[in-house]
Write a protein that holds these residues in place. Structure first.
Motif, mmCIF file in Angstrom:
data_model
loop_
_atom_site.group_PDB
_atom_site.id
_atom_site.type_symbol
_atom_site.label_atom_id
_atom_site.label_comp_id
_atom_site.label_asym_id
_atom_site.label_seq_id
_atom_site.Cartn_x
_atom_site.Cartn_y
_atom_site.Cartn_z
ATOM 1 N N ALA A 162 9.614 -23.606 -25.245
ATOM 2 C CA ALA A 162 10.143 -22.863 -24.100
ATOM 3 C C ALA A 162 9.343 -21.586 -23.852
ATOM 4 O O ALA A 162 9.030 -21.253 -22.704
ATOM 5 N N GLU A 200 9.837 -20.720 -20.061
ATOM 6 C CA GLU A 200 11.198 -21.140 -19.713
ATOM 7 C C GLU A 200 12.197 -20.233 -20.437
ATOM 8 O O GLU A 200 12.752 -20.592 -21.482
ATOM 9 N N GLN A 201 12.437 -19.067 -19.881
ATOM 10 C CA GLN A 201 13.264 -18.062 -20.545
ATOM 11 C C GLN A 201 14.716 -18.505 -20.703
ATOM 12 O O GLN A 201 15.331 -18.274 -21.744
ATOM 13 N N HIS A 202 15.270 -19.145 -19.688
ATOM 14 C CA HIS A 202 16.668 -19.587 -19.766
ATOM 15 C C HIS A 202 16.841 -20.602 -20.905
ATOM 16 O O HIS A 202 17.776 -20.499 -21.714
ATOM 17 N N ALA A 203 15.947 -21.570 -20.971
ATOM 18 C CA ALA A 203 16.014 -22.570 -22.040
ATOM 19 C C ALA A 203 15.832 -21.901 -23.405
ATOM 20 O O ALA A 203 16.548 -22.229 -24.359
ATOM 21 N N TYR A 204 14.905 -20.963 -23.487
ATOM 22 C CA TYR A 204 14.685 -20.244 -24.730
ATOM 23 C C TYR A 204 15.968 -19.542 -25.183
ATOM 24 O O TYR A 204 16.354 -19.624 -26.356
#
Length: 103
Positions: free
Chosen positions: A82, A87-91
């Motif tokens: 991520a 992909e900050q939200h997924a992280y």
């Protein structure tokens, strides 16, 4: 025709489609077939390691089945991917799931 049957039929035409494989894994989770779902998620991630959403669902499945160390490893790998993809939200979701198990 069930959703599983429909997805499997679509995958006959395009077996490498990450979205369809992810959806099939989720349907097997809903159906209570964790073993089948686990195999699908693991193969999906082996073939498409950047498919970030599957790390969370595989981790949750492992966690639910008592394989906490396996879940932590999956969450950490997903966090790494991520970050690489931005992909900050997924992280953040993967980090929260991982931290819950580590404390």
């Amino acid at each position: 025709m069930s959703r599983i049957e429909k997805l499997e039929a679509l995958l006959q035409e395009n077996g490498s489609d990450a979205f369809l494989n992810h959806a099939l894994g989720l349907e097997y989770v809903k159906a209570g077939n964790d073993a089948k779902a686990e195999g699908i998620f693991k193969q999906l991630l082996a073939d498409n390691p950047d498919y970030v959403g599957s790390y969370y669902h595989l981790g949750k499945l492992l966690e639910r089945n008592g394989a906490e160390q396996g879940a932590i490893a999956v969450y950490k790998k997903g966090m790494e991917i991520a970050l690489k993809l931005g992909e900050q939200h997924a992280y953040n979701e993967l980090r929260a799931a991982c931290e819950y198990l580590e404390f």
